[in-house]
Design an enzyme around this catalytic site. Structure first.
Site, mmCIF file in Angstrom:
data_model
loop_
_atom_site.group_PDB
_atom_site.id
_atom_site.type_symbol
_atom_site.label_atom_id
_atom_site.label_comp_id
_atom_site.label_asym_id
_atom_site.label_seq_id
_atom_site.Cartn_x
_atom_site.Cartn_y
_atom_site.Cartn_z
ATOM 1 N N ASP A 151 16.354 58.920 63.684
ATOM 2 C CA ASP A 151 17.175 57.720 63.512
ATOM 3 C C ASP A 151 18.578 58.093 63.035
ATOM 4 O O ASP A 151 19.437 57.228 62.871
ATOM 5 C CB ASP A 151 16.497 56.697 62.585
ATOM 6 C CG ASP A 151 16.219 57.236 61.203
ATOM 7 O OD1 ASP A 151 16.500 58.423 60.944
ATOM 8 O OD2 ASP A 151 15.717 56.459 60.359
ATOM 9 N N SER A 152 18.829 59.412 62.870
ATOM 10 C CA SER A 152 20.204 59.890 62.673
ATOM 11 C C SER A 152 21.053 59.551 63.899
ATOM 12 O O SER A 152 22.284 59.658 63.846
ATOM 13 C CB SER A 152 20.217 61.396 62.406
ATOM 14 O OG SER A 152 19.429 62.085 63.361
ATOM 15 N N ASP A 172 11.409 58.831 65.415
ATOM 16 C CA ASP A 172 11.471 58.122 64.132
ATOM 17 C C ASP A 172 11.200 56.639 64.327
ATOM 18 O O ASP A 172 11.804 56.002 65.207
ATOM 19 C CB ASP A 172 12.878 58.246 63.531
ATOM 20 C CG ASP A 172 13.000 59.398 62.556
ATOM 21 O OD1 ASP A 172 11.972 59.836 62.012
ATOM 22 O OD2 ASP A 172 14.140 59.848 62.346
ATOM 23 N N GLU A 222 12.905 66.953 52.986
ATOM 24 C CA GLU A 222 14.370 66.929 53.085
ATOM 25 C C GLU A 222 15.019 67.041 51.715
ATOM 26 O O GLU A 222 14.710 66.270 50.798
ATOM 27 C CB GLU A 222 14.826 65.632 53.787
ATOM 28 C CG GLU A 222 16.344 65.541 53.897
ATOM 29 C CD GLU A 222 16.859 64.531 54.910
ATOM 30 O OE1 GLU A 222 16.052 63.926 55.637
ATOM 31 O OE2 GLU A 222 18.096 64.355 54.969
#
Ligand code: KIV
Length: 271
Positions: A51-52, A90, A189
């Site tokens: 979803d980046s 995502d 992350e």
């Protein structure tokens, strides 16, 4: 169009085997057909349709605005470009957190409409019910713990997570819960390398790190960051392999000069 090669497709089981034999797993994001084809042919193990895309494709400040329809469009394009790698998509913000039935409905749309192989969700215990429902439908789930960008307004910053013992302890517990629920891998992350190493050794499923040091079972980067397209983004964890921003800008400037001067097209570049 490229000819189908003799290749071995990567599955969630291949990733487990890689962990077992100590082979590092490689993952990069991609959002379109052309880059998917390049990255797959280079031999990547996993493409994440992250979803980046909300940031690097659509120009939003956060990952929150991207919609399920937009993620499906990106995933369809990526799936058309790959032959060998595993494709994980995502679930975007707002499509799984509140309600496990909605989480399954969003997942089913992704699986039916894109041809991708698995989904990724951000969070631990608080979204466990959604994860279990998706898994019960036979869809592989990748977890995502640590800095979870969909919660940026709760965190307030993109700083390293789990530096304090209480948050580190919750992360350890969440990782175990995700493994017990049946997740096939977990993204870690931006957490301390020592903690990421400890969690990776405690799990039988692979961990894939971003800003989490060298002791995770694999690494992931956002393609636009590692290729230097997103050239102003230079966090400590990032290794930039190209400066594509400058390369592309230089090529476009060259083209503009050639057209303005009448040099392009020349006599061999016309009919
Ligand atoms: O959306 C994304 O690109 C991601 C990676 C940073 C892991 O979730």
């Amino acid at each position: 169009m490229s000819v189908k090669k003799d290749f071995k497709r990567i599955t969630t089981h291949s990733l487990h085997k890689m962990k077992a034999i100590g082979e590092k797993i490689t993952m990069l994001t991609a959002y379109d057909f052309s880059f998917s084809r390049i990255i797959d042919e280079a031999g990547i193990d996993v493409i994440l349709v992250g979803d980046s895309a909300s940031n690097v494709m659509a120009g939003h400040e956060t990952t929150l605005p991207i919609t399920l329809d937009q993620m499906i469009y990106h995933a369809q394009s990526v799936v058309r470009g790959k032959q060998r790698c595993l494709v994980v998509v995502d679930l975007p913000f707002g499509t799984y957190q509140g309600n496990s039935k909605e989480a399954l409905a969003s997942t089913i749309r992704i699986m039916k409409e894109t041809g991708a192989h698995a989904v990724k969700l951000e969070g631990g215990e608080e979204i466990l019910e959604s994860i279990k429902r998706i898994l019960s439908a036979g869809v592989p789930v990748m977890g995502h713990l640590g800095l979870t960008p969909q919660s940026i307004y709760k965190f307030g910053t993109y700083q390293v997570r789990a530096k304090e013992e209480a948050e580190a302890e919750k992360l350890r517990k969440d990782a175990m819960l995700l493994q017990e629920a049946g997740c096939f891998a977990i993204v870690l992350e931006k957490i301390p390398a020592v903690l990421a190493g400890e969690i990776s050794r405690s799990l039988s499923i692979p961990t894939i790190g971003i800003g989490a040091g060298n002791e995770t079972d694999g690494q992931v980067l956002v393609m636009h960051d590692m290729l230097g397209i997103n050239h102003e983004f230079k966090p400590r964890f990032l290794r930039q392999y190209l400066n594509l921003y400058e390369e592309v800008k230089g090529a476009v400037e060259h083209y503009i000069r050639d057209v303005k001067s009448g040099d392009f097209p020349n006599s061999t570049e016309q009919y």
